[in-house]
Design a protein around this motif. Structure first.
Motif, PDB file in Angstrom:
ATOM      1  N   UNK A   3       7.965 -13.973  -8.621  1.00 30.82           N
ATOM      2  CA  UNK A   3       8.285 -12.690  -8.004  1.00 30.82           C
ATOM      3  C   UNK A   3       7.683 -11.580  -8.857  1.00 30.82           C
ATOM      4  N   UNK A   4       6.492 -11.198  -8.499  1.00 30.88           N
ATOM      5  CA  UNK A   4       5.768 -10.211  -9.294  1.00 30.88           C
ATOM      6  C   UNK A   4       5.845  -8.840  -8.644  1.00 30.88           C
ATOM      7  N   UNK A   5       5.343  -7.860  -9.358  1.00 27.41           N
ATOM      8  CA  UNK A   5       5.305  -6.490  -8.849  1.00 27.41           C
ATOM      9  C   UNK A   5       4.436  -6.410  -7.598  1.00 27.41           C
ATOM     10  N   UNK A   6       3.319  -7.127  -7.580  1.00 26.01           N
ATOM     11  CA  UNK A   6       2.425  -7.120  -6.433  1.00 26.01           C
ATOM     12  C   UNK A   6       3.104  -7.709  -5.193  1.00 26.01           C
ATOM     13  N   UNK A   7       3.938  -8.726  -5.390  1.00 24.35           N
ATOM     14  CA  UNK A   7       4.660  -9.326  -4.272  1.00 24.35           C
ATOM     15  C   UNK A   7       5.599  -8.310  -3.642  1.00 24.35           C
ATOM     16  N   UNK A   8       6.348  -7.576  -4.459  1.00 27.83           N
ATOM     17  CA  UNK A   8       7.282  -6.588  -3.922  1.00 27.83           C
ATOM     18  C   UNK A   8       6.544  -5.417  -3.279  1.00 27.83           C
ATOM     19  N   UNK A   9       5.414  -5.020  -3.847  1.00 32.82           N
ATOM     20  CA  UNK A   9       4.612  -3.964  -3.219  1.00 32.82           C
ATOM     21  C   UNK A   9       4.128  -4.407  -1.838  1.00 32.82           C
ATOM     22  N   UNK A  10       3.673  -5.635  -1.739  1.00 30.50           N
ATOM     23  CA  UNK A  10       3.220  -6.172  -0.459  1.00 30.50           C
ATOM     24  C   UNK A  10       4.371  -6.249   0.532  1.00 30.50           C
ATOM     25  N   UNK A  11       5.534  -6.652   0.061  1.00 33.35           N
ATOM     26  CA  UNK A  11       6.711  -6.725   0.924  1.00 33.35           C
ATOM     27  C   UNK A  11       7.096  -5.344   1.453  1.00 33.35           C
ATOM     28  N   UNK A  12       7.057  -4.349   0.605  1.00 29.68           N
ATOM     29  CA  UNK A  12       7.392  -2.983   1.025  1.00 29.68           C
ATOM     30  C   UNK A  12       6.385  -2.488   2.060  1.00 29.68           C
ATOM     31  N   UNK A  13       5.099  -2.712   1.822  1.00 29.89           N
ATOM     32  CA  UNK A  13       4.087  -2.294   2.796  1.00 29.89           C
ATOM     33  C   UNK A  13       4.263  -3.016   4.126  1.00 29.89           C
ATOM     34  N   UNK A  14       4.598  -4.282   4.067  1.00 29.99           N
ATOM     35  CA  UNK A  14       4.800  -5.046   5.305  1.00 29.99           C
ATOM     36  C   UNK A  14       5.984  -4.488   6.097  1.00 29.99           C
ATOM     37  N   UNK A  15       7.073  -4.153   5.426  1.00 32.64           N
ATOM     38  CA  UNK A  15       8.247  -3.601   6.110  1.00 32.64           C
ATOM     39  C   UNK A  15       7.918  -2.239   6.719  1.00 32.64           C
ATOM     40  N   UNK A  16       7.173  -1.415   5.999  1.00 33.55           N
ATOM     41  CA  UNK A  16       6.787  -0.100   6.526  1.00 33.55           C
ATOM     42  C   UNK A  16       5.894  -0.255   7.752  1.00 33.55           C
ATOM     43  N   UNK A  17       4.940  -1.165   7.709  1.00 32.74           N
ATOM     44  CA  UNK A  17       4.031  -1.365   8.838  1.00 32.74           C
ATOM     45  C   UNK A  17       4.787  -1.883  10.058  1.00 32.74           C
ATOM     46  N   UNK A  18       5.683  -2.837   9.849  1.00 27.98           N
ATOM     47  CA  UNK A  18       6.482  -3.355  10.973  1.00 27.98           C
ATOM     48  C   UNK A  18       7.348  -2.242  11.562  1.00 27.98           C
ATOM     49  N   UNK A  19       7.949  -1.424  10.720  1.00 30.18           N
ATOM     50  CA  UNK A  19       8.766  -0.306  11.205  1.00 30.18           C
ATOM     51  C   UNK A  19       7.962   0.701  11.997  1.00 30.18           C
TER      52      UNK A  19
END
Length: 53
Positions: A3-19
């Motif tokens: 669970x790296x910083x890049x993983x969480x950044x990608x997760x946040x971007x994915x949630x924003x795009x889906x929203x």
């Protein structure tokens, strides 16, 4: 799985795009819906003078 910083950044971007996609779909559905046929009483044409009986 690390669970790296890049993983969480990608997760946040994915949630924003889906929203954003869901919000755009909802906005499009609201703007393209058919309007009601019957008008409320305050919206009817009332330009004729009233006759006192």
């Amino acid at each position: 799985m690390q669970l790296t910083r890049e993983f969480f950044d990608t997760l946040i971007f994915a949630v924003i795009i889906v929203g954003l996609i869901l919000a755009a779909r909802r906005l499009r559905a609201d703007l393209t819906r058919p309007l009601p046929d019957d008008e409320p009483a305050w919206a009817k044409d009332d330009t004729q003078p009233r006759q006192n009986k």
